[in-house]
Write an enzyme that holds these catalytic residues in place. Structure first.
Site, PDB file in Angstrom:
ATOM      1  N   LYS A 212       0.794  -1.106  -0.513  1.00  0.00           N
ATOM      2  CA  LYS A 212      -0.192  -0.172  -0.097  1.00  0.00           C
ATOM      3  C   LYS A 212       1.118   1.176  -0.002  1.00  0.00           C
ATOM      4  CE  LYS A 212      -2.332   1.639   3.583  1.00  0.00           C
ATOM      5  NZ  LYS A 212      -1.809   3.013   3.754  1.00  0.00           N
TER       6      LYS A 212
ATOM      7  N   LYS B  99      -6.829   7.028  -0.507  1.00  0.00           N
ATOM      8  CA  LYS B  99      -8.423   7.833  -0.019  1.00  0.00           C
ATOM      9  C   LYS B  99      -8.965   8.742  -0.506  1.00  0.00           C
ATOM     10  CE  LYS B  99      -6.911   7.095   4.342  1.00  0.00           C
ATOM     11  NZ  LYS B  99      -4.839   6.633   4.663  1.00  0.00           N
ATOM     12  N   VAL B 100      -9.282   8.748  -1.622  1.00  0.00           N
ATOM     13  CA  VAL B 100      -9.951   9.703  -2.554  1.00  0.00           C
ATOM     14  C   VAL B 100     -11.367  10.234  -2.041  1.00  0.00           C
ATOM     15  CG1 VAL B 100     -10.822  10.092  -4.665  1.00  0.00           C
ATOM     16  CG2 VAL B 100      -8.806   8.441  -4.252  1.00  0.00           C
TER      17      VAL B 100
ATOM     18  N   ILE C  40     -16.403  14.459  -5.453  1.00  0.00           N
ATOM     19  CA  ILE C  40     -17.489  14.273  -6.178  1.00  0.00           C
ATOM     20  C   ILE C  40     -16.767  14.000  -7.451  1.00  0.00           C
ATOM     21  CG2 ILE C  40     -18.172  17.118  -5.852  1.00  0.00           C
ATOM     22  CD1 ILE C  40     -17.223  17.561  -9.247  1.00  0.00           C
TER      23      ILE C  40
ATOM     24  N   GLY D  15      -3.258  -1.098  11.355  1.00  0.00           N
ATOM     25  CA  GLY D  15      -3.278  -1.056  12.923  1.00  0.00           C
ATOM     26  C   GLY D  15      -2.715  -1.873  13.891  1.00  0.00           C
TER      27      GLY D  15
ATOM     28  N   ALA E 137      -1.617  -8.325  14.716  1.00  0.00           N
ATOM     29  CA  ALA E 137      -2.072  -8.906  13.254  1.00  0.00           C
ATOM     30  C   ALA E 137      -2.866 -10.334  13.494  1.00  0.00           C
ATOM     31  CB  ALA E 137      -1.213  -9.750  13.120  1.00  0.00           C
TER      32      ALA E 137
END
Ligand code: C5P
Length: 219
Positions: free
Chosen positions: A34, A62-63, A66, A171, A179
């Site tokens: 990522k 993190k789009v 509109i 996290g 995990a």
């Protein structure tokens, strides 16, 4: 995304050479890498394709815009070689639908953030996380992002989305999540950043977390 180690590296470094070296080192021990604003703003968007040649890339931008702007962003990200893109759900069904449509054209995946892993997510996000999980499920995205720091929330979100779409869960490690606990709560993949890329030996760190995941599944 092929489910093997069930580990995703969050590669939030800002040095191109270091990013490529770590990607090469962890290849085979992570199912995807990522990458987000830190690396892409520091090095340029070509880094997406360079890493994707080694390991599938999830672009974490993190789009949240509109539909028309989302479409333009998605086209840039997928044309650069990303295999998947993380988007926000709070912008609503029309924005999300546009992202899914562009992803389909490129044979790529969309993941929707439901609730973030940091404490501040409790201020606003948690209140609407379950609605966003339902929205993601209705839009038939590849999956959602849910917090390994709160395994009970992973479990709750799993109960809403069922088993048709995946949960990827950040996290773990520095933020305090485990995990094994995230996987047992219903996550398909865990996302780990600093505990891997800041380790003296990122490959060894990735292998150890992959083993923890495997042991949790085998239990
Ligand atoms: O270094 P660490 O393992 O805490 O990295 C977690 C990664 O997951 C970061 O890239 C962060 O931006 C991301 N993330 C998160 N919570 C979300 C979505 C993404 O921590 N809900």
């Amino acid at each position: 995304m092929i489910k093997d180690t069930r580990l995703i590296l969050a590669l939030d470094v800002t040095d191109r050479h270091q990013a490529l070296k770590i990607s090469q080192d962890v290849k085979g021990y992570v199912d995807a890498i990522k990458i987000g604003y830190p690396l892409v703003l520091a090095t340029g968007k070509d880094i997406i394709g360079e890493i994707a040649e080694m390991v599938p890339v999830i672009a974490d931008f993190k789009v949240a815009d509109i539909p028309n702007t989302d479409r333009l962003i998605c086209e840039q990200v997928f044309s650069a070689g990303a295999n998947a893109l993380i988007v926000h759900g709070f912008t609503g069904s029309d924005s999300l639908k546009t992202c899914v449509e562009v992803a389909e054209v490129h044979g790529a995946d969309i993941y929707v953030v439901t609730e973030m892993s940091h404490p501040g997510a409790l201020d606003f996000m948690q209140k609407v996380a379950e609605d966003m999980a339902q929205l993601a499920s209705n839009a038939k995205v590849a999956g959602v992002v849910a917090p390994a720091t709160r395994p009970e929330r992973v479990q709750k979100i799993r109960s809403i989305i069922g088993n048709d779409i995946a949960i990827i869960s950040p996290g773990v490690g520095v933020q305090g999540g485990s995990a094994a606990d995230a996987i047992k709560a219903g996550a398909d993949w865990v996302i780990v950043g600093r505990s891997i890329y800041l380790a003296d030996d990122p490959k060894k760190a990735a292998m150890e977390i992959a083993k923890e995941i495997k042991d949790a599944i085998d239990q």
